[in-house]
Scaffold this active site. Structure first.
Site, PDB file in Angstrom:
ATOM      1  CE  LYS A   1       2.183   5.130   7.780  1.00  0.00           C
ATOM      2  NZ  LYS A   1       0.796   5.640   7.824  1.00  0.00           N
TER       3      LYS A   1
ATOM      4  N   GLY B   1       0.817  -1.212   0.000  1.00  0.00           N
ATOM      5  CA  GLY B   1       0.000   0.000   0.000  1.00  0.00           C
ATOM      6  C   GLY B   1       0.839   1.246   0.000  1.00  0.00           C
ATOM      7  CD  GLN B   2       2.569   5.745  -1.784  1.00  0.00           C
ATOM      8  OE1 GLN B   2       3.101   4.982  -2.587  1.00  0.00           O
ATOM      9  NE2 GLN B   2       3.249   6.611  -1.068  1.00  0.00           N
ATOM     10  N   GLY B   3       0.854   4.776   2.082  1.00  0.00           N
ATOM     11  CA  GLY B   3       0.264   5.525   3.188  1.00  0.00           C
ATOM     12  C   GLY B   3       0.429   7.009   3.001  1.00  0.00           C
TER      13      GLY B   3
ATOM     14  CG  ASP C   1      -6.223  12.146   5.136  1.00  0.00           C
ATOM     15  OD1 ASP C   1      -7.152  12.445   4.354  1.00  0.00           O
ATOM     16  OD2 ASP C   1      -5.126  11.707   4.755  1.00  0.00           O
TER      17      ASP C   1
ATOM     18  CG  PHE D   1       4.216   9.512   6.502  1.00  0.00           C
ATOM     19  CD1 PHE D   1       5.155   8.522   6.773  1.00  0.00           C
ATOM     20  CD2 PHE D   1       3.156   9.697   7.390  1.00  0.00           C
ATOM     21  CE1 PHE D   1       5.053   7.748   7.902  1.00  0.00           C
ATOM     22  CE2 PHE D   1       3.057   8.926   8.529  1.00  0.00           C
ATOM     23  CZ  PHE D   1       4.003   7.942   8.786  1.00  0.00           C
ATOM     24  N   GLY D   2       4.385   7.594   2.888  1.00  0.00           N
ATOM     25  CA  GLY D   2       5.345   6.651   2.339  1.00  0.00           C
ATOM     26  C   GLY D   2       4.711   5.323   1.987  1.00  0.00           C
ATOM     27  CE  LYS D   3       6.481   3.076  -3.771  1.00  0.00           C
ATOM     28  NZ  LYS D   3       7.128   4.410  -3.883  1.00  0.00           N
ATOM     29  CB  VAL D   4       2.312   0.193   3.534  1.00  0.00           C
ATOM     30  CG1 VAL D   4       2.123  -0.774   4.690  1.00  0.00           C
ATOM     31  CG2 VAL D   4       1.848   1.584   3.919  1.00  0.00           C
TER      32      VAL D   4
END
Ligand SMILES: *[C@@H]1O[C@H](CO)[C@@H](O)[C@H](O)[C@H]1NC(C)=O
Ligand SMILES: *[C@@H]1O[C@H](CO)[C@@H](O)[C@H](O)[C@H]1NC(C)=O
Ligand SMILES: *[C@@H]1O[C@H](CO)[C@@H](O)[C@H](O)[C@H]1NC(C)=O
Ligand SMILES: *[C@@H]1O[C@H](CO)[C@@H](O)[C@H](O)[C@H]1NC(C)=O
Ligand SMILES: *[C@@H]1O[C@H](CO)[C@@H](O)[C@H](O)[C@H]1NC(C)=O
Ligand SMILES: *[C@@H]1O[C@H](CO)[C@@H](O)[C@H](O)[C@H]1NC(C)=O
Ligand SMILES: *[C@@H]1O[C@H](CO)[C@@H](O)[C@H](O)[C@H]1NC(C)=O
Ligand SMILES: *[C@@H]1O[C@H](CO)[C@@H](O)[C@H](O)[C@H]1NC(C)=O
Length: 886
Positions: free
Chosen positions: A608, A587-589, A704, A591-594
């Protein structure tokens, strides 16, 4: 645990000093035999309870006699008649009570084929404006008589209304209504705006098993029904003592009957635990469990009986010993249990106990939200006076405004700032009103629309009408024979256009300037105002007014103590190992990739990684880490550890096997989320958010919220994730000025965008959009032919046309209950109302509403499988309780 033990010892000592005579009288009892002749009063043979006719407590209904011979086991005079309600949707009893007193309230229904149709009806039972329960026909058929009970404290009114509502499935009826005042120190509750519904009350080890005797008054001073348990399994045996040996002074303040406490069950195998198990319909329901212990054996000097109560593998209460523990056990005064599909209690003897555990009786209550407000008392009084003064011939019963489905005909209501419904519109057109205009009209102070046209009213248009400050429309056209002058001020308001006054066909009525002439311009503002009214009515029917006073419970520390709160610090190398050199992106959180990871113990995790180019990201990384180290909730994703090294910054979370909600709703996904799954996800997310808003001090805003931040575990339970933008805000100030705008397009509250002022109602808006996405299966923003269409722009017009079918995700192919769908939509709409602070409800309220929505859906799905029968008067029948021992 020792502390708790000591506490009870102390209580016991006080009780011993305060030995009182058992209260024997029926003071405060209200016992109504429904359908009985008006003058009848009698004392029931078996119980000595003094019954009277219900005639003085209700104006409507018909008296009928049961046709079936009353079975011997239930021979009861009070079951011979019923009152049935062939006309009117809602018929209500009004019973005077002492406000602030805790009551046990019970309604009993014995159909007995009174209507010769051999078809038991199905209808709803309300206490005032709150739904008590549905009386299913299967339930009514199951035995000759069925009772349902609850514990409730009327908060302010000095009467209760018990209403039977015809839901189109047969004619409602009722046999007996009973109210018993309780000592208010017993059955304490977490939330005052709720009632406790009796689910089970068992006399375990009942002595009298042969003919299913239900013990009640006079054995029980509070007249609770204690049902004998089914015959115990091979693993349990009954033990008992002579009832005379039971020291009643030890039974304060719950006062279970001595006869019930004189027997108990215990495991046959003295080293095995005593186990009880309850399967519940809805994991989100909240339950109170009460266990009663009283020693019935004479213990030798070298014998002891000490045991612990384990609930679903955790110590719930103990150690305790029945000698010092006569009353019911309820750890914490107002703690309920929730969140389990099965409640398993095991009573384990301690190592130094020589005897196995025992259990004499048990009670289970379900918490029922009773937070719907009654209409403001002044309005009730005024409209009741109007009803009386003109003998209004309409089915005006129960509360005038609530619940909204049963609002009185001709009325409309809007809740005020405290969410208390107020009457804003009254249409008494063509209602055969005669006589003068009553002064009660002027006391409906929030009235905006009053229509008295086509009646035979006489006399002047009185001055007191000018007290109606909000009045915008006053119609008195046709047939009325009003005379005299129109009050100056009304005329003045009419000229200024703030009031539309139509007085045609009242030849005797004189508008000062145009005496004798017909006023034609008076129709113009009328039309304008009527369209305003229609808008208001529309809003009302769209559930505008679910904003009621009240404050439901917060999820704060409902269950147990804090969870594991240690978090592991990982090194860079460990992170490399865990993620297998960043092999699998999941995934894509924010503030960065997971990445997918596996810990040494083989547990899967999500890792993350902060992208190093992001300065903003580091701040978010820190806030998320800080936040997740202090908040823990089963609907918030939990943090396992972190890595804060120079080379890399990472957060390690529990792995959520089913990804995020966004993926599940996307068009590519073929495994369509079912309606009840969507409801469950909404409730889960609401619980998480309610915890952040109301369970944390200071409260926390997520800022968010969107489907991709709602993660799903292997059981499809939802947890909120991604707290990078979250902020705590001061406790007493509900809002703060935000310097950096946050959030995601389509989900950000427009009010926040406009003002830059953040408050927790921004989250409520985003949550509302998430609900709309769940309902419709559409993204928050759709691009069509270069245009972007927001989900609200698309959905609201369709909903306003009443076309719910076309709003619901077509992939569901109609598989949902229409009632729960409406409610779901209403909740979503209320979250997205324009005026954030005033109009949008709090998360605690939204949560309660969503749960109700869930139960509406449950009703549909469990229609055949009601399984929750309380207190059957005769013929003890099914139950889903099992009591056994290993
Ligand atoms: C209930 O109380 C009201 C006012 O206190 C009284 O007028 C009425 O008669 C009472 N009703 C009954 C049935 O006692
Ligand atoms: C059992 O109940 C019957 C009547 O319901 C009563 O006559 C009998 O005394 C009871 N037995 C005991 C042991 O209480
Ligand atoms: C209610 O119970 C409490 C606690 O046992 C007791 O002190 C009090 O006297 C009781 N009140 C009544 C009215 O019985
Ligand atoms: C009695 O219960 C204990 C503990 O559960 C168990 O270990 C033992 O085998 C049981 N004995 C018999 C005879 O079932
Ligand atoms: C208690 O004492 C009696 C005799 O006084 C003896 O028979 C019995 O086994 C003892 N029980 C225990 C648990 O020690
Ligand atoms: C009770 O006995 C068991 C087995 O003999 C033992 O494992 C346990 O630690 C003991 N518990 C206590 C509190 O002494
Ligand atoms: C008012 O009531 C009359 C008679 O019941 C009805 O014909 C009329 O449509 C109602 N007016 C509004 C605005 O609902
Ligand atoms: C006026 O009221 C009568 C009954 O009271 C009704 O029959 C008639 O249709 C009404 N007229 C209008 C215009 O609403």
């Amino acid at each position: 645990m020792m502390g708790m033990f000591m506490h009870f010892l102390l209580v016991l000592l006080t009780i011993l000093v305060l030995i009182q005579a058992q209260q024997d009288d029926q003071s405060g009892f209200i016992s109504l035999d429904c359908g009985q002749r008006e003058d009848v009063r009698y004392s029931a043979s078996r119980t000595g309870i003094n019954y009277r006719s219900d005639a003085n407590f209700i104006d409507t209904g018909e008296s009928k006699r049961v046709q079936v011979k009353i079975p011997k086991s239930a021979v009861k005079q009070e079951l011979q008649y019923v009152r049935s309600f062939p006309s009117g949707v809602r018929n209500c009893y009004r019973i005077n009570v002492t406000s602030g007193t805790k009551y046990f309230i019970r309604a009993t229904f014995a159909y007995g084929n009174y209507d010769n149709r051999n078809q038991a009806p199905q209808f709803d039972l309300y206490l005032g404006v709150n739904l008590w329960r549905t009386m299913y026909s299967q339930l009514l058929k199951q035995s000759f008589a069925t009772s349902t009970g609850m514990i409730y404290t009327p908060p302010s009114l000095d009467y209760i209304q018990l209403c039977l509502v015809n839901t189109g499935n047969g004619i409602p009826f009722i046999s007996v209504i009973e109210l018993r005042p309780l000592n208010s120190s017993i059955y304490p509750q977490y939330s005052p705006n709720s009632a406790l519904l009796t689910k089970y009350r068992y006399d375990l080890g009942s002595i009298n098993t042969t003919d299913s005797v239900v013990y009640r008054y006079k054995d029980d001073v509070y007249d609770r029904f204690w049902k004998p348990s089914e015959s115990p399994s091979d693993y349990l045996r009954r033990i008992s003592t002579n009832v005379k040996n039971v020291d009643q002074s030890l039974l304060h303040p719950y006062k279970p009957p001595a006869i019930v406490m004189s027997s108990a069950v215990t495991p046959v195998n003295a080293s095995a635990p005593l186990e009880l198990e309850w399967e519940v319909d809805n994991v989100y329901d909240q339950y109170y469990f009460y266990f009663y212990f009283y020693e019935v054996e004479e213990l030798a000097a070298n014998e002891t009986r000490i045991f612990n109560i384990i609930q679903n593998d955790e110590l719930w209460f103990g150690p305790l010993t029945p000698l010092t523990q006569p009353g019911p056990v309820q750890p914490g005064n107002d703690m309920f249990l929730t969140g389990e599909k099965t409640y398993r209690f095991s009573l384990f003897k301690t190592n130094d106990s020589t005897l196995p555990p025992i259990l004499n009786a048990v009670e289970v209550y379900q918490v029922k939200d009773f937070s719907q407000s009654e209409t403001k008392q002044d309005d009730i009084d005024s409209i009741t006076n109007i009803k009386k003064a003109y003998r209004v011939d309409k089915n005006w019963q129960g509360d005038p405004c609530a619940p909204v489905n049963y609002m009185w005909e001709g009325l409309n209501c809007i809740p005020d700032g405290n969410n208390i419904p107020r009457i804003t519109s009254l249409n008494l057109s063509s209602s055969d009103l005669t006589g003068k205009i009553d002064s009660s009209f002027s006391k409906l102070t929030m009235l905006e629309y009053l229509d008295l046209s086509n009646n035979s009213l006489t006399g002047p248009l009185p001055d007191f009408l000018i007290q109606l400050r909000s009045l915008k429309v006053l119609r008195k056209v046709g047939k009325n024979k009003l005379t005299g002058l129109v009050p100056d001020e009304l005329l003045e308001r009419s000229k200024k256009g703030s009031l539309s006054l139509s007085t045609d066909d009242n030849p005797g009525l004189c508008m000062t300037e145009s005496c004798g002439k017909k006023s034609s311009q008076s129709h113009v503002p009328l039309i304008a105002s009527i369209s305003a009214i229609i808008v208001v009515i529309l809003l009302i029917s769209l559930g505008f007014w679910i904003f009621r006073r009240q404050k439901v419970m917060s999820t704060n520390s409902k269950k147990r103590g804090s969870l594991e709160s240690k978090h592991q610090a990982f090194s860079y190398t460990e992170i490399l190992n865990i993620t297998d050199n960043f092999k699998t992106i999941i995934g894509q959180g924010g503030f960065g990739k997971v990445y997918l990871g596996v810990l040494q113990n083989h547990a899967q995790v999500a890792v993350k990684i902060l992208s190093l180019s992001s300065m903003q990201g580091y701040k978010e990384f820190q806030s998320e880490a800080q936040l997740l180290m202090i908040v823990h909730h089963r609907n918030l994703v939990s943090l396992i550890g972190y890595c804060d090294e120079v080379e890399i910054k990472a957060l390690v979370y529990e792995y959520m096997a089913n990804g995020n909600l966004h993926q599940h709703l996307s068009v590519k996904n073929t495994n369509i989320l079912k309606w009840n799954e969507r409801l469950n996800i909404a409730v889960d997310a609401a619980q998480g958010l309610d915890y952040l808003h109301n369970g944390c001090k200071p409260p926390i805003m997520h800022r968010d919220l969107k489907p991709s931040n709602i993660l799903l575990d292997e059981n499809m339970h939802a947890k909120i994730a991604d707290f990078g933008l979250s902020r705590a805000f001061g406790n007493d100030i509900d809002s703060h000025i935000s310097t950096n705008p946050a959030g995601t397009r389509g989900y950000v509250d427009p009010e926040f965008q406009r003002t830059g002022k953040a408050n927790k109602k921004n989250d409520v808006y985003s949550f509302g959009i998430v609900l709309f996405v769940l309902i419709t299966g559409r993204p928050a923003i759709v691009r069509e032919g270069g245009e972007t269409i927001h989900i609200l722009e698309w959905a609201i017009p369709i909903i306003e046309e009443g076309d719910i079918q076309n709003v619901i995700d077509p992939r569901l192919e109609g598989e949902f209950s229409i009632n729960s769908a409406w409610k779901f939509v209403e909740i979503a709409m209320s979250c997205t109302l324009a005026n954030a602070v005033v109009e949008r409800p709090d998360m605690s309220f939204i949560l309660a509403e969503l749960k109700e929505c869930q139960s509406l859906d449950m009703v549909r799905r469990n229609y055949e499988n009601t399984g929750t029968i309380e207190e059957l008067v005769s013929l003890a029948t099914v139950s889903d309780t099992t009591i056994s021992a290993r």
